[in-house]
Enzyme design. Structure first.
Site, PDB file in Angstrom:
ATOM      1  N   GLU A 193       0.833  -1.215   0.000  1.00 30.72           N
ATOM      2  CA  GLU A 193       0.000   0.000   0.000  1.00 30.72           C
ATOM      3  C   GLU A 193       0.864   1.261   0.000  1.00 30.72           C
ATOM      4  O   GLU A 193       0.890   2.027   0.967  1.00 30.72           O
ATOM      5  CB  GLU A 193      -0.959  -0.010   1.195  1.00 30.72           C
ATOM      6  N   GLU A 386      -5.212  -8.519  -1.292  1.00 27.44           N
ATOM      7  CA  GLU A 386      -5.923  -8.424  -0.005  1.00 27.44           C
ATOM      8  C   GLU A 386      -7.386  -8.130  -0.268  1.00 27.44           C
ATOM      9  O   GLU A 386      -7.709  -7.289  -1.120  1.00 27.44           O
ATOM     10  CB  GLU A 386      -5.375  -7.278   0.862  1.00 27.44           C
TER      11      GLU A 386
END
Ligand code: P53
Length: 488
Positions: A193, A386
């Protein structure tokens, strides 16, 4: 007449599995020569709905954390003790039929101070063992090189990613693990991220970087720039060491919808969306997009760059686009609006969606929108690394954990993945978040559980650490065995 067949279902080599991160999983924070990490000085959050706490780190709070030798206030120090349970845990993943296991390497196990002269052999050996356990079960490791942590020493010495020198430290670390695990690990991601650098400490490793002052805003984008360069250099080195390596980027994708069909709302949503697509524009296309030049100018952001940076970024584009997907957001051109309550739903309430107990708005169709949009924009393989539901699971008297809500969540998302594949989207895999319960990234809770496997540990760290299979465990096993056909 020629008509191409519509793909029906998931490709044969689809990477089904689960995803984790060292700092939320391993524990053993002071074992095996490991250095202290940035994740281990962040206190357990005092609120479930305020995401910002994980990014509030000051010089004083670090000093306090260094003095504290316990894990009481710092749950990421204990994780779920995967360090001592990895054989058992990987065997459970294998029982579900995992093809892939996403995990991260703790930089501070390899370079305890970030820039040590030689790597820590004991740390390298630990991951040798983990990977060989995966291989034994035919599971492909998918490795994130930096997942929300770095050696704290680099924060103390040079304020983390605020300093350009951290690029070299990272590149050396990346090169070390590429060499060591050559032929063993093929799938890599540089930064988890990467957009987290624009939020604060968790991404930047820089103190006070959460503050909304012009200086700290600038620092966050500067830190991000250093990560872009570091990532691009690592991609090039990784390819040189082993041309078989597939190295991806990873972003927290947040699809933004306009609140109404009022063109002002549509435009506001487009801008919001660009601010999230920016990261993949850089890492997949290899250059800063024009719209960010304007954004930087209008927000007083000035980046200091070396002449060669743009060239590095161009040469270091990724092989695939990895992303996390949990929720979508809503934006309007109007500023007086009701906000969604969740700790990360920064947008407005979407009346068409339900939310998790943490206020994350559940939107399976949004995943399809994201997949199609990404594919249209980039034409590179996509990897959902994810996705999942954090929930309060309860064990009944017979030791069973019934989690139909989790099955329902994942089933709906997998159906949308199938639809995207029918549209021609090249989807490599799906590693849902937290196949085994672990410590939450945002709040450091244990009770925000994502797993197919229940871990007996509470928010205070009490419990036997024993592992139990939830209902969803058996469900996911069927999903994988049928390659996504049997979702009931
Ligand atoms: P937790 C915010 C929004 C989307 C994804 O998060 C996020 C975050 C930060 O919390 O992080 C990713 O545990 C992250 C994982 C994390 C997972 O989502 O706060 O890559 O480390 O655990 C879920 O519920």
């Amino acid at each position: 007449m020629y008509r191409k067949e519509i793909p029906d279902g998931f490709p044969k080599n689809f990477l089904w599995g689960g995803a984790t991160a060292a700092n939320q999983l391993e524990g053993a924070w002071n074992v095996g020569g490991k250095g202290l990490t940035t994740a281990e000085v962040v206190k357990k959050a005092s609120s479930r709905t305020d995401l910002s706490e994980m990014n509030v780190v000051t010089k004083e709070s670090i000093a306090e954390a260094i003095d504290d030798k316990t894990d009481e206030l710092y749950p990421k120090r204990r994780g779920i003790d995967f360090y001592h349970h990895y054989k058992e845990d990987i065997a459970l993943f294998a029982e579900m039929g995992f093809k892939a296991f996403r995990m991260s390497i703790a930089w501070a196990r390899i370079f305890p101070n970030g820039d040590d002269k030689t790597p820590n052999e004991e740390g390298l050996k630990f991951y040798d063992s983990v990977f060989s356990e995966c291989k034994k079960h035919g599971i492909e490791p998918v490795v994130t090189i930096s997942h929300y942590e770095m050696p704290l020493a680099l924060t103390l010495k040079q304020n983390g990613w605020a300093d350009r020198k951290t690029i070299d430290a990272f590149v050396r670390y990346a090169e070390t693990v590429f060499k060591r695990y050559k032929g063993i690990v093929k799938y890599w991601m540089t930064f988890n991220e990467i957009n987290a650098a624009t939020w604060g400490f968790m991404g930047t490793g820089a103190v006070d970087s959460n503050l909304s002052t012009p200086e700290q805003l600038n620092l966050r984008y500067q830190a991000l720039h250093h990560q872009f360069v570091a990532s691009a250099k690592a991609v090039q080195i990784g390819h040189k060491i082993d041309p078989e390596n597939k190295i991806g980027c990873m972003i927290a994708r947040m699809q933004t919808y306009p609140k109404t069909c009022n063109p002002r709302d549509v435009r506001a949503a487009q801008l919001q969306d660009e601010l999230n697509l920016f990261f993949t524009d850089v890492q997949v296309r290899g250059e800063y997009p024009e719209y960010m030049n304007r954004y930087f100018k209008e927000n007083g952001i000035e980046l200091s760059m070396k002449p060669e940076d743009e060239d590095e970024i161009k040469k270091g584009t990724v092989d695939y686009l990895g992303f996390s997907y949990y929720m979508s957001t809503v934006t309007s051109g109007d500023s007086k609006v009701e906000k969604a309550s969740g700790n990360f739903a920064m947008g407005e309430l979407n009346p068409y969606l339900e939310a998790s107990d943490w206020g994350w708005q559940i939107d399976p169709v949004g995943l399809r929108v994201t997949l199609n949009e990404y594919w249209d924009r980039y034409r590179v393989p996509l990897f959902i690394v994810e996705n999942g539901l954090g929930a309060l699971d309860k064990m009944d008297e017979d030791g069973q954990i019934h989690d139909p809500y989790r099955i329902d969540y994942m089933k709906k998302h997998i159906i949308q993945m199938k639809e995207a594949i029918k549209d021609g989207v090249d989807l490599m895999g799906y590693t849902m978040w937290g196949p085994i319960d672990l410590i939450s990234a945002s709040t450091s809770e244990m009770s925000k559980r994502y797993g197919f496997i229940y871990v007996d540990q509470d928010d205070e760290g009490n419990g036997t650490l024993k592992r139990y299979k939830k209902d969803s465990f058996y469900w996911y096993k069927k999903v994988i065995a049928s390659n996504g056909k049997d979702l009931d």
